[in-house]
Motif scaffolding. Sequence first.
Motif, PDB file in Angstrom:
ATOM      1  N   GLY A  24     -26.313  -9.170 -11.420  1.00  0.00           N
ATOM      2  CA  GLY A  24     -27.277  -9.298 -12.494  1.00  0.00           C
ATOM      3  C   GLY A  24     -27.848 -10.700 -12.591  1.00  0.00           C
ATOM      4  O   GLY A  24     -28.973 -10.905 -13.028  1.00  0.00           O
ATOM      5  N   MET A  28     -31.041  -9.696  -9.594  1.00  0.00           N
ATOM      6  CA  MET A  28     -31.967  -8.986 -10.446  1.00  0.00           C
ATOM      7  C   MET A  28     -32.626  -9.915 -11.457  1.00  0.00           C
ATOM      8  O   MET A  28     -31.996 -10.794 -12.009  1.00  0.00           O
ATOM      9  CB  MET A  28     -31.248  -7.864 -11.203  1.00  0.00           C
ATOM     10  N   LEU A  34     -34.683  -2.714 -12.533  1.00  0.00           N
ATOM     11  CA  LEU A  34     -33.937  -3.727 -11.807  1.00  0.00           C
ATOM     12  C   LEU A  34     -34.832  -4.261 -10.695  1.00  0.00           C
ATOM     13  O   LEU A  34     -35.358  -3.495  -9.895  1.00  0.00           O
ATOM     14  CB  LEU A  34     -32.658  -3.122 -11.220  1.00  0.00           C
ATOM     15  N   SER A 204     -29.229  -7.400 -16.864  1.00  0.00           N
ATOM     16  CA  SER A 204     -30.677  -7.565 -16.997  1.00  0.00           C
ATOM     17  C   SER A 204     -31.228  -6.922 -18.264  1.00  0.00           C
ATOM     18  O   SER A 204     -32.130  -6.093 -18.225  1.00  0.00           O
ATOM     19  CB  SER A 204     -31.386  -7.002 -15.765  1.00  0.00           C
ATOM     20  N   ARG A 245     -27.048   3.266 -15.818  1.00  0.00           N
ATOM     21  CA  ARG A 245     -27.976   2.445 -16.576  1.00  0.00           C
ATOM     22  C   ARG A 245     -29.251   3.252 -16.721  1.00  0.00           C
ATOM     23  O   ARG A 245     -29.581   4.066 -15.859  1.00  0.00           O
ATOM     24  CB  ARG A 245     -28.253   1.128 -15.849  1.00  0.00           C
ATOM     25  N   GLY A 248     -32.142   2.376 -12.757  1.00  0.00           N
ATOM     26  CA  GLY A 248     -31.635   1.591 -11.643  1.00  0.00           C
ATOM     27  C   GLY A 248     -30.248   1.948 -11.159  1.00  0.00           C
ATOM     28  O   GLY A 248     -29.953   1.775  -9.973  1.00  0.00           O
ATOM     29  N   PHE A 285     -34.077  -0.403  -6.993  1.00  0.00           N
ATOM     30  CA  PHE A 285     -34.604  -1.714  -7.356  1.00  0.00           C
ATOM     31  C   PHE A 285     -36.085  -1.808  -6.997  1.00  0.00           C
ATOM     32  O   PHE A 285     -36.531  -1.271  -5.973  1.00  0.00           O
ATOM     33  CB  PHE A 285     -33.870  -2.834  -6.611  1.00  0.00           C
TER      34      PHE A 285
END
Length: 384
Positions: A24, A28, A34, A204, A245, A248, A285
């Motif tokens: 993170g 990211m 992400l 993030s 999440r 992502g 991502f």
Amino acid sequence: MTLIRFMQGRIQRIFLIGILLSLGSYMMKADENLEITKEFNLITSANAAGYFKPFFTSIGESFNSNTYTVARFVKNWQIGLDISVCGMFIPESQLTFDAALPEQYGTTGITQTSELRGATETRNRSGMVVQPTIYGGISTPTFSAAQRSRGPLEGAKDLKQPGSVTYLEGNNISFMSGLPSIQLSVGFPSQTRLRLRFLPIPISGNSATYFGMMVSQQFNQWVGLFANDSLAGIALNVGYHSLSRTKGISISSFAVGLHASKTWYSGLSVYGGIQYEGMSGSLNFVREQDNSTTGTINDSPFDEIRLQKDLNVNVESFTSIRIGTGVSFKVGAIELHADTAYASQPVLSAGITFWFLSNDTLVKPTTQVTSPTDTTTQPEGVKP
């Protein structure tokens, strides 16, 4: 510090959860999606899946470790808190993977390539090439001399194709610390044991959530096994784990197996079992866009990188079967346990359980002594 430098650092001493948090910070950028930084743009989705597969295996084995101890459950309510750790030995077979070369490689009319490993040079290789995984060693670049120019592609600049290829380095890891677990353990009068895990992970801006649920049910008493031994048991165990999440991250793992145990009045128990487990999911991502006319992105021979497409990584594990054995010792409200298991990455686990409510008292039964004139019940070892 760039991601490349971070990935080159040694991470043996960091728990897997620490790596997730580090991703993170280094990989990211804060966003609803992400987003990976430009420094990570030397890898494609397919090669990322192979590079990280041993790492995903470690995560999956962490999920499915410390999910049971003894298989003998009392017909009373029990509540405890278990804190456990584990670690995996990384086999040599998971130190490398077959990385995909650009599709133009091997076609000498388009490019001439060269790869040097030690004192051996290989020219014009095509298809796949052996490269290190995240747990492996030094990567080997493939150098390319383009034989002709290729016109502009959508989203790309005029450039000679294909260029040279470099790969991520490994970290020379032979033993990896697993994801530590803090789990609530609840025993039911039905001789059922439920274990629950929950952990929010800030990544993030939007938190990822880890959830785990494991259920064990003793059943030998239903089929007449160990009818004369109340300190032995056989149980069926199932488990489900999820790491997700909103955008992502979507990973799930499951396990189903059998385990058995034998306990003595001293509080010592031995246990063992066999388990089938699996893991699947994806990491998605968005690539940080680079609008410059020069640099590694625009020179990449991979269309996915050059056109700055999203990175979609398939999550899989090498592990499907686990066979383990262990020992536990319960004294009062404290139970210590440790076990080892054979899997694609052999596992060592240990932990401690604090029982806040437990009606499981190990007391030897008294011995009945019968005489022609009198029948009495005396403690074992005491003569009438």
